[in-house]
Design an enzyme around this catalytic site. Structure first.
Site, short mmCIF file in Angstrom:
data_model
loop_
_atom_site.label_atom_id
_atom_site.label_comp_id
_atom_site.label_asym_id
_atom_site.label_seq_id
_atom_site.Cartn_x
_atom_site.Cartn_y
_atom_site.Cartn_z
N PHE A 395 69.09 34.03 25.31
CA PHE A 395 68.18 34.24 24.62
C PHE A 395 68.18 34.90 23.48
O PHE A 395 67.65 35.83 22.97
CB PHE A 395 67.10 35.00 25.48
CG PHE A 395 66.72 34.59 26.94
CD1 PHE A 395 66.32 33.20 27.00
CD2 PHE A 395 67.05 35.45 27.88
CE1 PHE A 395 66.32 32.67 28.38
CE2 PHE A 395 66.92 34.84 29.14
CZ PHE A 395 66.43 33.74 29.41
N CYS A 396 69.48 34.72 22.66
CA CYS A 396 69.84 35.49 21.45
C CYS A 396 69.70 37.12 21.70
O CYS A 396 69.41 37.74 20.68
CB CYS A 396 69.26 35.11 20.47
SG CYS A 396 69.53 33.30 20.00
N ALA A 397 70.04 37.59 22.94
CA ALA A 397 70.12 38.99 23.13
C ALA A 397 71.45 39.28 24.13
O ALA A 397 71.04 39.84 25.10
CB ALA A 397 68.86 39.33 23.82
#
Length: 483
Positions: A395-397
């Site tokens: 999740f781009c995290a």
């Protein structure tokens, strides 16, 4: 010609692929548990609400879109407004023609509406950008060099990577929200910071951060604050004036206006003095061969032809969401989220993940894992066999996923104004069936992405072919030396 599935025996875990062998746990009465909680029906009509989704096992079902946190569908109201103004589409700001004048008026009226949506102060500037990532990168070029930027390691990459290019301090989240606020305060007190950059709501777990308290904390230590509201804006009211937040960034594609526009809204002084974000026509007052006099914000950062239709779409979405009754979003999401969380928690081997022990309020985002089953396989199975759209991966995290012990990724389900009880119940039932029986189809991983094999689902004639690995671009480690 239809292709029959290679696996039809659901009495045991199928041989889904040589790479994996999921741990199959007994089934819980998940459906009954979930149905003990109230549900909700759509708040606003969205485009594609009755979209048919073909299944690998044959036939089709209504697509259950539980991927709002990635890109939300367009509101019908937004699509209708774009179609209405499309005949007037023309150049803006310097065109004498009637259509150009209409387009200019549409753009600037949209700018005003977008500012009102987030409670902009009289002196604030609304800069139209492509998305939240664009907006935060723009602001990064305007932060004064006398202090650091402070941010949490729980941020989306859009609110982490831009700050790494300058003086910065990254604060690790703690097990409780209160402890995290204390560490942030201590960090800001150590030495001057120009900016505190925080998310309004986690794109991984949906947990909200108290932006009012964070604004007070930052200002007490002599810093400004920017809120990444990509997830917050579609779900909660934002008021810059009342909260004291200095800047807010958000995206149209998450706010039911997927036409390529976002916004950075906030105080003028940094934006007027900052380096122009996109050098080009429209961003200047005067140009000579050896020098340029730049315009003030917002035009200073909006070089090139603006996205008029995107601005109109975003403004229309802002109007529609703002017109909902007070607390309508919170009540709608709380019903669906609680129903989903309790349904998933009743399935053996399923874990719903959070950041903080003291459980602050949350928007309609739920991230979970299934013991022994790769998150990418879970998502592929939900899509191929149940017509459910979710997100899987990191999740781009990445730092936050690592902190949560989810280095291999997880599955995220998210709801919005078009979501309904049946969507949530179908997901819970599908996950329960996966745990009890395993998939009914064969799946394999290609270039890091799971997909059914074979995949008989058709695309529209103009859509090409389904390819689970599309978009994968592994780096080449043996690039030749550049001359």
């Amino acid at each position: 010609m239809s292709v029959a599935p290679q696996l039809t025996n659901t009495s045991r875990a199928p041989q889904i692929a040589p790479q994996i062998a999921p741990q199959i746990a007994p089934q819980a009465d998940a459906g009954e548990n979930a149905q003990n909680w109230p549900g909700a029906e759509p708040l606003l009509p969205v485009v594609g609400s009755d979209l048919p989704a073909p299944l690998v096992t044959g036939g089709s079902v209504r697509y259950a879109n539980l991927d709002y946190a990635a890109s939300a569908p367009a509101l019908e109201q937004v699509a209708e407004r774009v179609a209405q103004v499309l005949p007037y589409y023309a150049s803006v700001h310097r065109g004498a023609g009637y259509a150009s004048q209409v387009s200019t008026a549409l753009l600037e009226r949209s700018r005003t509406t977008i500012g009102e949506f987030v409670g902009a102060r009289p002196g604030d500037v609304v800069v139209l950008t492509r998305n939240t990532t664009d907006a935060l990168n723009l602001l990064a070029g305007c932060v004064p060099g006398w202090g650091d930027v402070v941010f949490l390691d729980a941020e989306h990459h859009a609110n982490l990577l831009p700050w790494q290019c300058g003086p910065h301090r990254c604060v690790p989240v703690q097990r409780s929200l209160e402890a995290t606020l204390r560490v942030l305060d201590e960090t800001l007190a150590e030495r001057p910071a120009a900016l505190l950059a925080v998310t309004g709501a986690s794109n991984v777990t949906g947990e909200e951060l108290p932006v009012d308290r964070l604004a007070q904390l930052a200002h007490r230590r002599g810093a400004r604050i920017v809120v990444d509201a990509a997830q917050l804006a579609p779900h909660r009211r934002i008021d810059l004036d009342a909260s004291g937040v200095d800047y807010v960034a958000f995206s149209g594609h998450k706010l039911y206006a997927p036409y390529g526009t976002g916004a950075l809204v906030g105080r003028r002084d940094w934006l007027d003095r900052g380096k122009p974000y996109l050098a080009g026509g429209g961003a200047v007052q005067r140009v000579e061969v050896e020098g340029t006099e730049w315009a003030c914000a917002p035009q200073r950062h909006e070089g090139g032809t603006p996205n008029v239709l995107g601005a109109v779409a975003l403004a229309t979405a802002c109007e529609a969401v703002a017109a909902l009754p007070d607390a309508a979003l919170e009540v709608h999401e709380a019903a669906l989220r609680e129903r989903l969380v309790h349904g998933l928690q009743a399935v053996p081997g399923v874990t719903v993940h959070r950041v903080f022990d003291d459980a602050p309020a949350s928007i309609g985002v739920v991230t979970f894992t299934v013991d022994g089953v790769d998150s990418g396989l879970v998502a592929a199975y939900l899509s191929a066999e149940h017509g459910i759209g979710v997100r899987d991966g990191k999740f781009c995290a990445h730092p936050l996923l690592a902190r949560l012990g989810l280095g291999a990724g997880a599955v995220r389900a998210s709801v919005g104004v078009g979501s309904r009880t049946e969507d949530v119940d179908r997901l819970v039932a599908a996950v329960s069936a996966l745990v009890e029986h395993g998939p009914a189809w064969r799946y394999a991983r290609t270039d890091g992405r799971w997909g059914p094999t074979p995949d008989p689902r058709p695309l529209p004639a103009w859509g090409g072919t389904l390819d689970a690995s599309a978009g994968a671009s592994p780096c080449q480690q043996d690039l030749p030396d550049l001359p």
